[in-house]
Scaffold this motif. Structure first.
Motif, PDB file in Angstrom:
ATOM      1  N   VAL A  93      21.505 -10.276  -9.442  1.00  0.00           N
ATOM      2  CA  VAL A  93      21.928  -9.258 -10.488  1.00  0.00           C
ATOM      3  C   VAL A  93      21.631  -8.214  -9.679  1.00  0.00           C
ATOM      4  O   VAL A  93      20.365  -7.720  -9.669  1.00  0.00           O
ATOM      5  CB  VAL A  93      22.299  -9.430 -11.693  1.00  0.00           C
ATOM      6  CG1 VAL A  93      23.547 -10.909 -11.538  1.00  0.00           C
ATOM      7  CG2 VAL A  93      21.092 -10.255 -12.307  1.00  0.00           C
ATOM      8  N   THR A  94      21.942  -6.940 -10.620  1.00  0.00           N
ATOM      9  CA  THR A  94      21.141  -5.167 -10.501  1.00  0.00           C
ATOM     10  C   THR A  94      19.602  -5.961 -11.790  1.00  0.00           C
ATOM     11  O   THR A  94      19.893  -6.470 -12.905  1.00  0.00           O
ATOM     12  CB  THR A  94      21.829  -3.974 -11.240  1.00  0.00           C
ATOM     13  OG1 THR A  94      22.148  -4.655 -12.302  1.00  0.00           O
ATOM     14  CG2 THR A  94      22.692  -4.203 -10.058  1.00  0.00           C
ATOM     15  N   GLU A  96      19.063  -3.761 -14.292  1.00  0.00           N
ATOM     16  CA  GLU A  96      19.518  -3.135 -16.074  1.00  0.00           C
ATOM     17  C   GLU A  96      20.380  -4.599 -16.191  1.00  0.00           C
ATOM     18  O   GLU A  96      20.472  -4.909 -17.741  1.00  0.00           O
ATOM     19  CB  GLU A  96      20.556  -2.414 -15.120  1.00  0.00           C
ATOM     20  CG  GLU A  96      21.563  -1.343 -16.671  1.00  0.00           C
ATOM     21  CD  GLU A  96      22.422  -0.527 -16.468  1.00  0.00           C
ATOM     22  OE1 GLU A  96      21.472   0.584 -16.481  1.00  0.00           O
ATOM     23  OE2 GLU A  96      23.158  -0.231 -15.898  1.00  0.00           O
ATOM     24  N   THR A  97      20.874  -5.241 -15.565  1.00  0.00           N
ATOM     25  CA  THR A  97      21.308  -6.513 -15.964  1.00  0.00           C
ATOM     26  C   THR A  97      21.023  -7.647 -16.644  1.00  0.00           C
ATOM     27  O   THR A  97      21.194  -7.889 -17.410  1.00  0.00           O
ATOM     28  CB  THR A  97      22.715  -6.845 -14.821  1.00  0.00           C
ATOM     29  OG1 THR A  97      24.097  -5.356 -13.980  1.00  0.00           O
ATOM     30  CG2 THR A  97      24.079  -8.052 -15.265  1.00  0.00           C
ATOM     31  N   GLY A 100      19.434  -6.997 -19.623  1.00  0.00           N
ATOM     32  CA  GLY A 100      20.390  -7.083 -20.880  1.00  0.00           C
ATOM     33  C   GLY A 100      20.592  -8.001 -20.748  1.00  0.00           C
ATOM     34  O   GLY A 100      21.276  -8.820 -21.958  1.00  0.00           O
ATOM     35  N   ARG A 114      22.963  -1.020 -25.576  1.00  0.00           N
ATOM     36  CA  ARG A 114      22.356   0.361 -24.401  1.00  0.00           C
ATOM     37  C   ARG A 114      20.712   0.838 -25.030  1.00  0.00           C
ATOM     38  O   ARG A 114      20.150   0.525 -23.773  1.00  0.00           O
ATOM     39  CB  ARG A 114      23.684   1.210 -24.919  1.00  0.00           C
ATOM     40  CG  ARG A 114      23.137   1.886 -23.857  1.00  0.00           C
ATOM     41  CD  ARG A 114      22.484   2.016 -22.067  1.00  0.00           C
ATOM     42  NE  ARG A 114      23.785   1.453 -21.837  1.00  0.00           N
ATOM     43  CZ  ARG A 114      23.325   0.689 -20.512  1.00  0.00           C
ATOM     44  NH1 ARG A 114      22.450   0.212 -19.568  1.00  0.00           N
ATOM     45  NH2 ARG A 114      24.492   0.196 -19.704  1.00  0.00           N
ATOM     46  N   ARG A 149      12.801  -8.130 -20.338  1.00  0.00           N
ATOM     47  CA  ARG A 149      14.018  -8.315 -20.620  1.00  0.00           C
ATOM     48  C   ARG A 149      13.916  -9.237 -21.893  1.00  0.00           C
ATOM     49  O   ARG A 149      14.606  -9.418 -23.299  1.00  0.00           O
ATOM     50  CB  ARG A 149      14.613  -9.873 -19.429  1.00  0.00           C
ATOM     51  CG  ARG A 149      15.807 -11.099 -19.876  1.00  0.00           C
ATOM     52  CD  ARG A 149      15.969 -11.741 -19.272  1.00  0.00           C
ATOM     53  NE  ARG A 149      15.248 -12.771 -19.544  1.00  0.00           N
ATOM     54  CZ  ARG A 149      15.224 -14.308 -18.404  1.00  0.00           C
ATOM     55  NH1 ARG A 149      16.247 -14.082 -17.470  1.00  0.00           N
ATOM     56  NH2 ARG A 149      14.342 -14.838 -18.288  1.00  0.00           N
TER      57      ARG A 149
END
Length: 266
Positions: A93-94, A96-97, A100, A114, A149
């Motif tokens: 996964v990226t 950013e993901t 998230g 966000r 994270r």
């Protein structure tokens, strides 16, 4: 002031070996607490047990004043974030993901989520790689993503197990500055460290473990003295006060007379 983490008489036995024995400690809001001790002292087991992971434990663990065992997993995750020692990332996964995922315990608006993700990415200097697959990053970069994270989780308590491992000096010092900033903002942090000099310079309190017991708990200047470091680590260290605060330089290994246990299986 209610402690964010409170351990009382914590004991863990695994394969007939005592890993932790009668450990009692607290982490309060605004504290950056360094968890120190030789390999096998029980640091990882302490952190994992505080989060309800690993082997069953004796004694009590409270998060934010409530028994941890009485909290639903989502509520526990809202109260405490975890940076594990293991940096394995299984899915491509990226960045950013992956960052998230720290928002999963929260029922927040898309705007709030966000903002938390963007702040964590910026804090760890990951903007340039936010769309890269996390599995393609170097070890140090993966470490920073997993820390981001945990920061995105926005929990009042952060437990970090050797978060400096794999980081170059600049990123290690930057992370300690981030931890200090979080503590000054009211969060509580328990951070497992091996670098005595960094612990002395950045931590408000030091908890020193050896053989599954708390050997000392107090300000760095009280805990990190040459005689105690010799007894626990079996090293000769130069300890001094300089313009930048308490300075510790390990100098040599002495005869191995200290009593810490074999490597911590957790």
């Amino acid at each position: 002031m209610t402690a964010l983490l409170s351990l009382s008489g914590l004991g863990v036995t695994r394969k007939k070996r005592q890993i932790l024995d009668g450990v009692s400690m607290e982490v309060k809001p605004g504290e950056l607490v360094g968890l120190l001790g030789p390999n096998g002292a029980g640091k990882t087991t302490l952190i994992r047990t505080a989060l309800g992971l690993g082997a069953p434990a004796r004694g009590s663990v409270r998060l934010g004043g409530d028994p941890a065992s009485a909290l639903a997993p989502e509520e526990r995750a809202r109260r405490a974030a975890y940076i594990p020692q293991d940096r394995t990332i299984a899915w491509p996964v990226t960045v950013e993901t992956l960052v998230g995922l720290g928002r999963m315990p929260h029922s927040a608006s898309r705007t709030e989520n966000r903002a938390a993700i963007d702040t964590a990415i910026a804090e760890m200097g990951l903007d340039a790689m936010r769309l890269r697959p996390a599995t393609e990053l170097s070890g140090g970069e993966r470490a920073r993503v997993l820390i981001a994270r945990a920061l995105a989780q926005s929990a009042p308590l952060l437990l970090a197990d050797e978060p400096l491992a794999g980081l170059d000096p600049a990123h290690a010092l930057s992370l300690m500055n981030t931890f200090r900033r979080l503590a000054r903002g009211g969060r509580g942090l328990l951070v497992s460290l091996h670098d005595l000099g960094i612990a002395a310079r950045w931590c408000d309190r030091i908890i020193l473990l050896s053989g599954g017991h708390v050997i000392a708990d107090g300000p760095p200047a009280d805990v990190l003295d040459a005689a105690l470091l010799e007894r626990v680590y079996g090293i000769r260290a130069h300890v001094s006060q300089g313009s930048d605060g308490l300075m510790i330089m390990p100098v040599d290994v002495l005869e191995q007379t200290h009593t810490h246990t074999s490597p911590d299986p957790a």
